[in-house]
Enzyme design. Structure first.
Site, PDB file in Angstrom:
ATOM      1  N   THR A 278     -68.482  65.908  39.560  1.00  0.00           N
ATOM      2  CA  THR A 278     -69.083  64.577  39.404  1.00  0.00           C
ATOM      3  C   THR A 278     -68.452  63.535  40.327  1.00  0.00           C
ATOM      4  O   THR A 278     -67.260  63.240  40.235  1.00  0.00           O
ATOM      5  CB  THR A 278     -69.012  64.056  37.947  1.00  0.00           C
TER       6      THR A 278
ATOM      7  N   ARG B 203     -81.703  60.062  25.933  1.00  0.00           N
ATOM      8  CA  ARG B 203     -82.134  59.076  26.925  1.00  0.00           C
ATOM      9  C   ARG B 203     -83.067  58.045  26.302  1.00  0.00           C
ATOM     10  O   ARG B 203     -83.677  58.287  25.260  1.00  0.00           O
ATOM     11  CB  ARG B 203     -82.863  59.773  28.084  1.00  0.00           C
TER      12      ARG B 203
ATOM     13  N   ARG C  87     -75.339  75.897  42.749  1.00  0.00           N
ATOM     14  CA  ARG C  87     -75.676  75.457  41.385  1.00  0.00           C
ATOM     15  C   ARG C  87     -77.169  75.162  41.309  1.00  0.00           C
ATOM     16  O   ARG C  87     -77.698  74.368  42.081  1.00  0.00           O
ATOM     17  CB  ARG C  87     -74.878  74.202  41.032  1.00  0.00           C
TER      18      ARG C  87
ATOM     19  N   LYS D  19     -69.104  73.021  29.957  1.00  0.00           N
ATOM     20  CA  LYS D  19     -69.014  71.694  30.573  1.00  0.00           C
ATOM     21  C   LYS D  19     -68.432  70.726  29.536  1.00  0.00           C
ATOM     22  O   LYS D  19     -69.072  70.432  28.538  1.00  0.00           O
ATOM     23  CB  LYS D  19     -70.393  71.222  31.018  1.00  0.00           C
TER      24      LYS D  19
END
Length: 481
Positions: free
Chosen positions: A284, A77, A36, A223
């Protein structure tokens, strides 16, 4: 060491911990099937170098490793603090300000990269920072400022992520950075592109169109990270249908829907992906403790094993291999757990689709092959001659303890199948020889690769017209001579 016995595939994220050639080589030889490239970090030149090194090592060691480019997605963020971070206490008043300079955060206020957050929030909303470690309740919204009360405090550092409990943020899945990165992924000739935070099938369709404009045949991984993508089951099915694979991205998803909901959602997503003939990756924190420790916790062992038992095509390592202290040990531990879980009889048998009518000859052949393989004593392997990889993919949706060996003349088909559970693929061009010699050559190749021995029984599938996509219409039971 070659790991031909493991059916579940391992995805490993590349990063600083694997940037030396010996480390990368050891990582691939430990059993990685897919690498990845995380486009949230690193420069285009970093990604080019890593992809080139992977391909060189695969050529050197005769490995089949797919390359996955993972797009960053919307950057939701906070900004930065004067002193790199602060500590919040329960009951504190804290403000998120979309107009504040991103470097001017203080004990009482911080800027945000996602400028439309004030428009997406309402009084009473819960905002979760740093993967849910800090919880804020929205009291008031005035212009660019979101005034909150700290519900759960703690240390808050620069650039941590923001989620809204229950989802609903309007940020588009594909940002301008992602669109540029899709062009880079096409240059790299990656096998898969992962789209972060899709809200609907339209996000997947847009990504596919952008790839096609760049003349890329890369497959799309959705995802699943947003509550609206995971909890609306009709929407989830539509996203899965539009994709080639889905990733259970449990970080942001767990924050948005809550940890208590996550287990059931993961199991449902794996089941739906398999029913819909799509690939599924579980990701994850699978072996998070191995970022620092040389062995996993028992809880991590059970987490990986349960994903295997539920039928995931692949399990993924993130920071464990990208930045951890024990990247090789993490892959080796994941390999051991997968092999152990695959010994369960439940993983090797299946009644999947036995009550369903089929619409295509290749689907009928795939299902007949797997039923025969699971019920005909003595079968050692399945050989599938394929152009696109569709027939072995259909076979891999059926639980079995037998290896599926896909033979294709197309290098891209070969590399894409590195992500498919239970499939080992090799280059073989059946159009180079007379039709009557194809069976003999295919068996000879498997004997050369140590998959078969003399007198072993094998099932072979092929089409009446070799080299034509979608023509699979024959299943044979043969003895290796």
């Amino acid at each position: 060491m070659r790991h031909t016995a493991r059916r579940t595939k391992i995805v490993a994220t590349l990063g600083p911990a694997t940037d030396t050639l010996p480390q990368l080589e050891a990582l691939l030889l430990a059993g990685v099937n897919v690498v990845r490239l995380n486009f949230s970090h690193g420069s285009p030149s970093d990604h080019h170098q890593r992809a080139n090194q992977v391909r060189e090592l695969c050529e050197k060691h005769d490995l089949n490793v797919a390359i996955l480019a993972d797009l960053q997605g919307p950057k939701i963020r906070i900004g930065r603090f004067h002193n790199n971070g602060i500590t919040l206490k329960s009951g504190d008043c804290f403000t998120l300000d979309a107009n504040l300079d991103s470097n001017e955060g203080t004990q009482h206020v911080v800027g945000i990269d996602y400028k439309t957050l004030p428009e997406d929030c309402r009084s009473g909303d819960i905002l979760l920072l740093d993967d849910g470690r800090i919880s804020l309740k929205v009291d008031n919204i005035s212009g660019s400022e979101i005034t909150c009360t700290v519900i759960i405090g703690g240390e808050l550092k620069n650039n941590k992520g923001i989620n809204r409990q229950g989802g609903g943020l309007s940020a588009p899945a594909l940002t301008q950075k992602d669109i540029k990165d899709i062009a880079i992924a096409a240059e790299l000739d990656v096998d898969y592109v992962a789209v972060s935070f899709p809200k609907s099938p339209e996000d997947i369709i847009q990504a596919r169109e952008l790839l096609e404009q760049q003349h890329s045949s890369a497959r799309i991984v959705a995802k699943i990270e947003r509550a609206e993508a995971a909890l609306d089951r009709d929407n989830l099915d539509s996203i899965i249908s539009a994709s080639d694979a889905v990733m259970v991205a449990r970080g942001d998803l767990g924050v948005e829907i809550g940890d208590a909901e996550l287990v059931g959602v993961q199991k449902h997503m794996i089941k739906r992906a398999r029913v819909m003939d799509k690939l599924v990756i579980v990701a994850t924190q699978m072996m998070e403790s191995m970022i620092e420790n040389p062995i996993p916790t028992r809880a991590e062992v059970f987490d990986v094993a349960n994903a295997v038992l539920d039928g995931a095509d692949a399990v993924m390592l993130s920071a464990e291999t990208a930045a951890g202290e024990h990247p090789i040990a993490a892959v080796e531990a994941m390999h051991r757990v997968c092999v152990g879980a695959e010994k369960s009889p439940d993983v090797q048998r299946s009644n999947h689709r036995l009550d369903r009518n089929f619409q295509r000859s290749d689907e009928s052949i795939a299902m007949a092959t797997m039923y025969t393989a699971n019920n005909f004593s003595g079968i050692k392997a399945i050989i599938c001659l394929t152009e696109s990889g569709d027939t072995p993919l259909l076979m891999s949706r059926i639980s079995s303890g037998l290896p599926i060996i896909a033979l294709t003349r197309h290098p891209k088909t070969k590399s894409r199948m590195a992500l498919c559970r239970g499939i080992t693929s090799y280059i073989y061009d059946p159009t180079d020889v007379s039709y009557e010699f194809v069976n003999e050559q295919a068996i000879a190749l498997l004997k050369e690769k140590d998959h078969l021995q003399t007198d072993d029984l094998v099932i072979l599938t092929k089409g009446a017209r070799l080299g034509v996509h979608g023509s699979t219409n024959a299943m044979l039971i043969l003895k290796a001579n």
